[in-house]
Design a protein around this motif. Structure first.
Motif, PDB file in Angstrom:
ATOM      1  N   PRO A  86       0.803  -1.233   0.000  1.00 25.31           N
ATOM      2  CA  PRO A  86       0.000   0.000   0.000  1.00 25.31           C
ATOM      3  C   PRO A  86       0.834   1.280   0.000  1.00 25.31           C
ATOM      4  N   ILE A  87       1.907   1.338   0.790  1.00 26.12           N
ATOM      5  CA  ILE A  87       2.732   2.551   0.798  1.00 26.12           C
ATOM      6  C   ILE A  87       3.519   2.649  -0.491  1.00 26.12           C
ATOM      7  N   SER A  88       4.015   1.522  -0.987  1.00 23.28           N
ATOM      8  CA  SER A  88       4.683   1.534  -2.285  1.00 23.28           C
ATOM      9  C   SER A  88       3.760   2.085  -3.366  1.00 23.28           C
ATOM     10  N   SER A  89       2.492   1.669  -3.319  1.00 19.64           N
ATOM     11  CA  SER A  89       1.509   2.130  -4.299  1.00 19.64           C
ATOM     12  C   SER A  89       1.222   3.620  -4.149  1.00 19.64           C
ATOM     13  N   ASN A  90       1.128   4.091  -2.907  1.00 21.51           N
ATOM     14  CA  ASN A  90       0.923   5.527  -2.690  1.00 21.51           C
ATOM     15  C   ASN A  90       2.067   6.343  -3.260  1.00 21.51           C
ATOM     16  N   LEU A  91       3.293   5.887  -3.047  1.00 19.38           N
ATOM     17  CA  LEU A  91       4.458   6.617  -3.548  1.00 19.38           C
ATOM     18  C   LEU A  91       4.583   6.497  -5.061  1.00 19.38           C
ATOM     19  N   ARG A  92       4.256   5.356  -5.602  1.00 15.82           N
ATOM     20  CA  ARG A  92       4.367   5.169  -7.050  1.00 15.82           C
ATOM     21  C   ARG A  92       3.358   6.028  -7.810  1.00 15.82           C
ATOM     22  N   PHE A  93       2.125   6.065  -7.316  1.00 12.50           N
ATOM     23  CA  PHE A  93       1.071   6.762  -8.047  1.00 12.50           C
ATOM     24  C   PHE A  93       0.875   8.212  -7.602  1.00 12.50           C
ATOM     25  N   GLY A  94       1.500   8.607  -6.487  1.00 13.01           N
ATOM     26  CA  GLY A  94       1.267   9.961  -5.986  1.00 13.01           C
ATOM     27  C   GLY A  94      -0.142  10.095  -5.445  1.00 13.01           C
ATOM     28  N   GLN A  95      -0.559   9.117  -4.646  1.00  8.30           N
ATOM     29  CA  GLN A  95      -1.944   9.047  -4.172  1.00  8.30           C
ATOM     30  C   GLN A  95      -2.148   9.862  -2.881  1.00  8.30           C
ATOM     31  N   ILE A  96      -3.425  10.108  -2.560  1.00  5.26           N
ATOM     32  CA  ILE A  96      -3.758  10.835  -1.330  1.00  5.26           C
ATOM     33  C   ILE A  96      -4.195   9.896  -0.206  1.00  5.26           C
ATOM     34  N   SER A  97      -4.268   8.591  -0.476  1.00  5.37           N
ATOM     35  CA  SER A  97      -4.838   7.658   0.497  1.00  5.37           C
ATOM     36  C   SER A  97      -4.114   7.683   1.832  1.00  5.37           C
ATOM     37  N   VAL A  98      -2.795   7.771   1.819  1.00  4.58           N
ATOM     38  CA  VAL A  98      -2.044   7.752   3.075  1.00  4.58           C
ATOM     39  C   VAL A  98      -2.375   8.988   3.921  1.00  4.58           C
ATOM     40  N   PHE A  99      -2.654  10.112   3.271  1.00  6.19           N
ATOM     41  CA  PHE A  99      -3.022  11.323   4.012  1.00  6.19           C
ATOM     42  C   PHE A  99      -4.395  11.161   4.651  1.00  6.19           C
ATOM     43  N   LEU A 100      -5.303  10.497   3.958  1.00  9.87           N
ATOM     44  CA  LEU A 100      -6.636  10.277   4.511  1.00  9.87           C
ATOM     45  C   LEU A 100      -6.580   9.364   5.734  1.00  9.87           C
ATOM     46  N   VAL A 101      -5.727   8.340   5.668  1.00 10.35           N
ATOM     47  CA  VAL A 101      -5.541   7.464   6.833  1.00 10.35           C
ATOM     48  C   VAL A 101      -5.031   8.278   8.017  1.00 10.35           C
ATOM     49  N   LEU A 102      -4.056   9.136   7.780  1.00 10.32           N
ATOM     50  CA  LEU A 102      -3.512   9.971   8.850  1.00 10.32           C
ATOM     51  C   LEU A 102      -4.578  10.897   9.423  1.00 10.32           C
ATOM     52  N   PHE A 103      -5.393  11.498   8.553  1.00  9.61           N
ATOM     53  CA  PHE A 103      -6.467  12.393   9.016  1.00  9.61           C
ATOM     54  C   PHE A 103      -7.421  11.661   9.961  1.00  9.61           C
ATOM     55  N   VAL A 104      -7.807  10.454   9.578  1.00  3.51           N
ATOM     56  CA  VAL A 104      -8.746   9.688  10.409  1.00  3.51           C
ATOM     57  C   VAL A 104      -8.086   9.289  11.729  1.00  3.51           C
ATOM     58  N   LEU A 105      -6.834   8.847  11.678  1.00 10.86           N
ATOM     59  CA  LEU A 105      -6.160   8.379  12.885  1.00 10.86           C
ATOM     60  C   LEU A 105      -6.016   9.474  13.936  1.00 10.86           C
ATOM     61  N   VAL A 106      -5.710  10.700  13.512  1.00 12.54           N
ATOM     62  CA  VAL A 106      -5.496  11.752  14.516  1.00 12.54           C
ATOM     63  C   VAL A 106      -6.780  12.074  15.268  1.00 12.54           C
ATOM     64  N   ASP A 107      -7.927  11.847  14.630  1.00  7.33           N
ATOM     65  CA  ASP A 107      -9.208  12.008  15.322  1.00  7.33           C
ATOM     66  C   ASP A 107      -9.543  10.784  16.165  1.00  7.33           C
ATOM     67  N   ALA A 108      -9.509   9.609  15.526  1.00  7.41           N
ATOM     68  CA  ALA A 108      -9.963   8.386  16.184  1.00  7.41           C
ATOM     69  C   ALA A 108      -9.080   8.005  17.369  1.00  7.41           C
ATOM     70  N   LEU A 109      -7.789   8.313  17.296  1.00  5.30           N
ATOM     71  CA  LEU A 109      -6.870   7.988  18.385  1.00  5.30           C
ATOM     72  C   LEU A 109      -6.715   9.140  19.366  1.00  5.30           C
ATOM     73  N   LYS A 110      -7.512  10.192  19.189  1.00  2.63           N
ATOM     74  CA  LYS A 110      -7.532  11.340  20.100  1.00  2.63           C
ATOM     75  C   LYS A 110      -6.164  12.023  20.191  1.00  2.63           C
ATOM     76  N   VAL A 111      -5.505  12.124  19.038  1.00  4.82           N
ATOM     77  CA  VAL A 111      -4.206  12.792  18.990  1.00  4.82           C
ATOM     78  C   VAL A 111      -4.375  14.307  19.082  1.00  4.82           C
ATOM     79  N   VAL A 112      -5.408  14.827  18.429  1.00  2.00           N
ATOM     80  CA  VAL A 112      -5.638  16.268  18.423  1.00  2.00           C
ATOM     81  C   VAL A 112      -6.497  16.657  19.619  1.00  2.00           C
ATOM     82  N   PRO A 113      -6.443  17.923  20.056  1.00  5.19           N
ATOM     83  CA  PRO A 113      -7.292  18.377  21.166  1.00  5.19           C
ATOM     84  C   PRO A 113      -8.772  18.132  20.877  1.00  5.19           C
TER      85      PRO A 113
END
Length: 420
Positions: free
Chosen positions: A147-174
């Motif tokens: 999956p990360i190889s694919s994100n880097l190869r294609f220039g995808q946004i999927s990895v950023f979307l995963v990060l966006f969800v994680l910072v909310d779901a894991l209560k990283v942000v205030p």
């Protein structure tokens, strides 16, 4: 000779760790550089091809045509995202394409490291190793994964979307900001919408409301600025699933993709996806809700992410970051079982099982191995443990912990610190 006191419970000696961890980071740098170079050195027509679609789509719009009229030279790949994505990509249309590619690759690498950082604590407790070693191991696993190889190869946004969800779901942000990132991710690409009901059911109702509100406001902004594009997307392009390419290939590891490869009639396939896929989503939401109430937030989030992959009509390789992260989750109080699970996940998510495996005996299973893994994560694998509160005494006092996250005198993870 190493002092016995230098050895952490359940982990390697500190002296050895001081050598091993830098070596692991060297391996991380080599893997990241190799993956980045593999994407940036491809022939121009295939170089970060999805990023070129984003850029080409907004340039087409700036020239007076529709975002959805764009077709990439050679491949014919169209712009498939909601109009808001075109609006946010708009600055890219004014920049040098090569510079954008390099910058996008750097940001992707940074996002991968950020994901590893916020999941490393769970990995350390699961694998019984120090946190710095776990951080390096998770980062290396991600960069080696398909999956990360694919994100880097294609220039995808999927990895950023995963990060966006994680910072909310894991209560990283205030708390006051929690839900905004998830709502924005859903407005950019609809699949993260599944996390809004999860947040509500998990008791994060303020975050769920903010996520829904952000999604609605962002989508309305797309309607306000790009009205014609919005009409076309929401009434036509969204309904044309095959517009994203040949979704019957092994790269699409959704339930819909697997049934397409079995050549089921459309009426049976559609009904099966809705019924069976819907049941999987419900089971996943129930499991995730229970785990989240025990503060097992990462397991809950990955269960929902896996269910989303199963239910979505299209789940390309670059969408499957959720499955890679499941390697850090504990499935038993026995360390060897947890490590065996991590190895199994790593093999499925690194090896080309869906392409080469499809040609081997039992190809129906191997060719859909990542779908099988997603269903298992969503519905079957018995994730255990707590991610928050393990080190807290009654009254809110925090126990001192060693580098592995364990209370001194206790195993990093064991029957005393894990519960079903």
């Amino acid at each position: 000779m190493l002092d016995r006191k230098a050895k952490l419970p359940g982990g390697p000696a500190v002296g050895f760790g001081r050598i091993l961890v830098p070596l692991m980071w060297v391996a991380v740098c080599v893997a990241a550089a190799a993956q980045a170079w593999a994407g940036l050195s491809r022939p121009w027509a295939d170089r970060l091809s999805d990023l070129q679609v984003y850029i080409g789509g907004v340039r087409t719009w700036l020239e007076g045509d529709s975002l959805y009229d764009f077709a990439a030279a050679g491949t014919g790949a169209p712009f498939t995202y909601p109009p808001l994505a075109g609006l946010l990509f708009l600055p890219l249309g004014h920049l040098n394409t090569t510079a954008v590619m390099v910058g996008w690759t750097i940001l992707t690498v940074a996002a991968v490291v950020a994901i590893a950082k916020i999941t490393a604590g769970v990995a350390a407790r699961t694998w019984g190793i120090r946190r710095d070693m776990a951080m390096a191991a998770v980062t290396l696993l991600l960069f080696l994964s398909a999956p990360i190889s694919s994100n880097l190869r294609f220039g995808q946004i999927s990895v950023f979307l995963v990060l966006f969800v994680l910072v909310d779901a894991l209560k990283v942000v205030p708390e006051r900001y929690r839900g905004v990132a998830t709502g924005l991710a859903a407005a950019l690409k609809l699949t993260p919408l599944i996390f809004i009901p999860y947040l509500w059911l998990a008791g994060q109702r303020a975050a769920a409301v903010k996520a829904l509100g952000t999604f609605v406001v962002a989508t309305l902004l797309g309607w306000l600025v790009l009205f014609d594009e919005s009409v076309r997307y929401w009434t036509k392009e969204l309904l044309d699933v095959e517009r994203v390419g040949n979704i019957a290939t092994g790269g699409n590891q959704s339930l819909n993709g697997a049934l397409l490869r079995l050549d089921l009639p459309d009426s049976i396939r559609s009904g099966t996806v809705l019924l069976l896929g819907g049941v999987i989503v419900v089971i996943a939401l129930v499991r995730a809700t229970r785990l989240s109430r025990r503060e097992n937030l990462l397991a809950a989030t990955l269960i929902v992410g896996a269910a989303g992959l199963v239910f979505s009509p299209v789940s390309w390789t670059h969408h499957q970051v959720w499955l890679v992260l499941a390697a850090v989750l504990p499935i038993s109080v026995a360390v060897w079982k947890r490590r065996a699970w991590a190895v199994l996940v790593a093999i499925v998510m690194i090896a080309p099982v869906t392409s080469i495996g499809a040609e081997l005996p039992g190809g129906v299973v191997w060719g859909n191995a990542r779908l099988v893994l997603a269903v298992a994560i969503a519905c079957l694998v018995p994730f255990i443990g707590r991610e928050r509160g393990d080190d807290t005494q009654p009254g809110g006092k925090t126990n001192p912990t060693d580098e592995s996250g364990a209370v001194p005198g206790q195993r990093p993870v064991g029957s005393q610190t894990l519960s079903r």
